[in-house]
Design an enzyme around this catalytic site. Structure first.
Site, PDB file in Angstrom:
ATOM      1  N   GLU A 114      -0.576   9.460  -1.319  1.00  0.00           N
ATOM      2  CA  GLU A 114      -0.328  10.759  -2.490  1.00  0.00           C
ATOM      3  C   GLU A 114      -0.733  12.516  -2.012  1.00  0.00           C
ATOM      4  O   GLU A 114      -1.403  12.414  -1.915  1.00  0.00           O
ATOM      5  CB  GLU A 114      -0.136   9.893  -3.459  1.00  0.00           C
ATOM      6  CG  GLU A 114      -0.533  11.640  -4.510  1.00  0.00           C
ATOM      7  CD  GLU A 114      -1.093  10.798  -6.177  1.00  0.00           C
ATOM      8  OE1 GLU A 114      -1.264   9.827  -6.226  1.00  0.00           O
ATOM      9  OE2 GLU A 114      -1.824  11.386  -7.402  1.00  0.00           O
TER      10      GLU A 114
ATOM     11  N   HIS B  52      -5.875   2.186  -9.876  1.00  0.00           N
ATOM     12  CA  HIS B  52      -4.253   1.534 -10.576  1.00  0.00           C
ATOM     13  C   HIS B  52      -5.498  -0.094 -10.235  1.00  0.00           C
ATOM     14  O   HIS B  52      -5.096  -0.469  -9.864  1.00  0.00           O
ATOM     15  CB  HIS B  52      -3.998   1.609  -9.023  1.00  0.00           C
ATOM     16  CG  HIS B  52      -2.959   2.545  -9.099  1.00  0.00           C
ATOM     17  ND1 HIS B  52      -1.815   3.022  -7.727  1.00  0.00           N
ATOM     18  CD2 HIS B  52      -3.396   4.130 -10.041  1.00  0.00           C
ATOM     19  CE1 HIS B  52      -2.579   4.754  -7.946  1.00  0.00           C
ATOM     20  NE2 HIS B  52      -2.783   5.103  -9.406  1.00  0.00           N
TER      21      HIS B  52
ATOM     22  N   ASN C 260       2.610   3.866  -6.648  1.00  0.00           N
ATOM     23  CA  ASN C 260       2.116   3.746  -8.033  1.00  0.00           C
ATOM     24  C   ASN C 260       2.655   3.235  -8.869  1.00  0.00           C
ATOM     25  O   ASN C 260       3.359   2.501  -9.052  1.00  0.00           O
ATOM     26  CB  ASN C 260       1.921   6.067  -8.113  1.00  0.00           C
ATOM     27  CG  ASN C 260       2.002   5.894  -6.942  1.00  0.00           C
ATOM     28  OD1 ASN C 260       2.276   6.657  -6.554  1.00  0.00           O
ATOM     29  ND2 ASN C 260       0.821   7.291  -7.374  1.00  0.00           N
TER      30      ASN C 260
END
Ligand code: FDA
Length: 497
Positions: A353, A438, A476
């Site tokens: 990202e 995460h 994600n």
């Protein structure tokens, strides 16, 4: 209310809990959601509900006396500061080998996250959830989740010129000059609102650096989507600042649930007991895993199977920064909402990202959060001597993630003649390998539960959050958590109620 009985109790109000609450209520069931964090519906003394990422205060951290910012240093200087201990929005939960960042409050992680709403590539899905029907997910449940979450795309023509995405365009230039695939990714932040922010016609949020500690405008977090619709049914009650500590079977097929009421200093102000016909564990990967591990080990849910606490992974998260040349400034005003990624999953096991570094000054830095294919999995276990639930992840287990991220950034650095930043995570430290945003797994689908999240050993107990996903989603995770919850609750409503 102490002594009450509820048909369904949901532990936690993140993605899994919000999906369960809405769908059960729509099916005619009264639902009580218990959330240990705050409601986040009342402005503080500055007139704002949420604090800015650049100025953390009492609202920012869950029961810490000092901030623990993901980027701990800048130009070699530590940037953490003292804050009053408070039931703030971001929990930096320390285990021996990793710090796990999580949202606390009604809306869970949706309050603090970057909003990147990424559906994994279909060809990768079999490795994420092997027992789940792929067609059903991509034809029904991913579209359903994307629609309910309010996922939208940035207007590319605007993005091409907006000052706040200068860092994204530099990220693209460097990715493409090294022949990597660069993708614009969808988000739940209202992109039309952000355009107005940039134009100066509405109060600023993303363009003013709000994110990690909440967005005051623009972000379509769960309280504005799933939870708003759940409340509108009239069948959903949400109780903030209450923490579930025990669930155990009692007669009549019911469960006794022990709930502690918290004050904003974290102190327990009351202990209550309610009974429920069904309990949905939606406390997040770490919260659900810790609860179930403890309840199994202490004999309150002894029939849970030996998969409880296993299969935990960090989605391969690793961070790094690159120092750009002076002709590649990334902008002093950066939107805190990321819109882009570099996809080298197939060749190198990394999806990076292109992340903001919203410091308010020009840093000439490019910053990245990489999601990588890291095969290491950790386990939660109950420590009887300390009474805590520990996680055996080791910092060295991030090495496969660093190696995967290097497949992208070593090449970009070679092409550009640039180097890594060494000042963001300590002194002379390139890799942010001490953390994850995460957490996934710990009560894995089709192992600790059946193929729809029903816990083995106890009819009426369910897991419906990120704990079901075995450690990695290749992108994600929240769209996948939401879509899986939609799939499971549809089956549970059809077969169990
Ligand atoms: P989630 O963690 O959302 O909710 C669990 C809730 O349960 C919490 O509100 C918690 O307070 C509550 N709880 C825990 N224990 C409890 C107990 N005992 N009793 C009562 N309540 C309890 N993902 C993504 O897809 N795109 C992104 O851009 C980002 N960015 C990002 C940034 C940052 C800083 C973070 C921390 C995370 C992200 N994420 C992300 C990750 C994403 O937010 C995360 O995967 C989901 O929120 C997980 O959803 P769950 O429903 O599993 O739990």
């Amino acid at each position: 209310v102490d002594g009450a009985h509820v048909p369904v109790l949901v532990v936690g109000s993140g993605y899994g809990g919000s999906v369960a609450a809405l769908r059960l209520a729509q099916a005619g069931v009264d639902v009580h959601v218990v959330e240990m964090g705050m409601a986040w519906d009342t402005p503080g003394p500055d007139g704002k509900i949420f604090a800015n990422t650049t100025a953390p205060d009492y609202r920012s951290y869950w029961l810490r006396t000092r901030t623990k910012q993901p980027l701990s240093n800048f130009l070699g200087f530590p940037i953490d500061r003292d804050v009053p201990r408070y039931t703030g929005i971001l929990d930096a939960e320390d285990f021996s080998g990793i710090t796990v960042y999580q949202g606390r409050g009604v809306g869970g992680g949706s309050l603090v996250n970057g909003g990147m709403a990424v559906t994994p590539r279909r060809e990768n899905f079999g490795a994420i959830l092997p027992s789940v029907n792929v067609d059903e997910m991509y034809n029904v449940f991913y579209p359903r989740a994307n629609a309910e979450l309010g996922v939208n795309n940035v207007d590319q023509a605007w993005w091409e010129t907006a000052a706040c995405y200068q860092y994204g365009r530099v990220g693209r230039k460097h990715a493409q000059r090294s022949n990597f695939s660069f993708v614009l990714v969808p988000n739940v932040y209202d992109m039309a609102y952000m355009q107005q922010e940039q134009a100066g016609t509405v109060p600023k949020s993303a363009v003013a650096g709000e994110l990690l500690y909440g967005n005051n405008h623009g972000k379509k977090s769960l309280p504005k989507t799933y939870l708003a619709r759940a409340r509108a049914t009239g069948r959903v009650a949400i109780t903030p600042l209450h923490r579930v500590t025990s669930v155990a079977p009692v007669s009549g097929g019911r469960f006794a649930v022990v709930v502690e009421q918290l004050g904003t200093g974290g102190e327990v102000t009351a202990t209550k007991q309610v009974t429920a016909d069904r309990v949905f564990f939606a406390a997040g990967s770490v919260g659900t895993s810790k609860l179930l591990t403890r309840l199994k080990a202490t004999g309150r849910l002894p029939n849970l199977n030996n998969e409880i606490g296993k299969g935990w992974g960090d989605n391969g998260n690793v961070m790094c920064g690159r120092a750009n040349h002076l002709w590649d400034p990334t902008g002093s005003v950066q939107s805190s909402v990321p819109t882009a990624g570099i996809d080298n999953w197939a060749a190198g096991g990394a999806f990076a990202e292109v992340a903001p570094l919203p410091t308010g000054i020009e840093t000439y830095a490019s910053f990245y959060l990489s999601i990588t294919r890291n095969p290491n999995r950790a386990q939660f276990s109950y420590n009887a001597s300390t009474g805590t639930v520990d996680l055996n992840w080791q910092t060295a287990w991030k090495q496969p993630s660093i190696d995967a991220a290097k497949t992208i950034f070593d090449r970009i650095n070679a092409t550009e003649g640039t180097i890594y930043r060494t000042d963001l995570f300590g002194v002379y430290k390139i890799w942010g390998d001490h953390l994850t945003y995460h957490p996934l797994g710990g009560a894995v689908l089709n192992r600790a539960t059946d193929n729809y999240g029903r816990l083995h050993g106890y009819p009426g107990l369910y897991v419906i959050d990120g704990a079901l996903i075995p450690g990695n989603t290749s992108v994600n995770p929240f769209v996948t958590i939401t879509a899986l919850a939609e799939r499971n609750i549809a089956r549970i409503i059809a077969d169990d109620l």
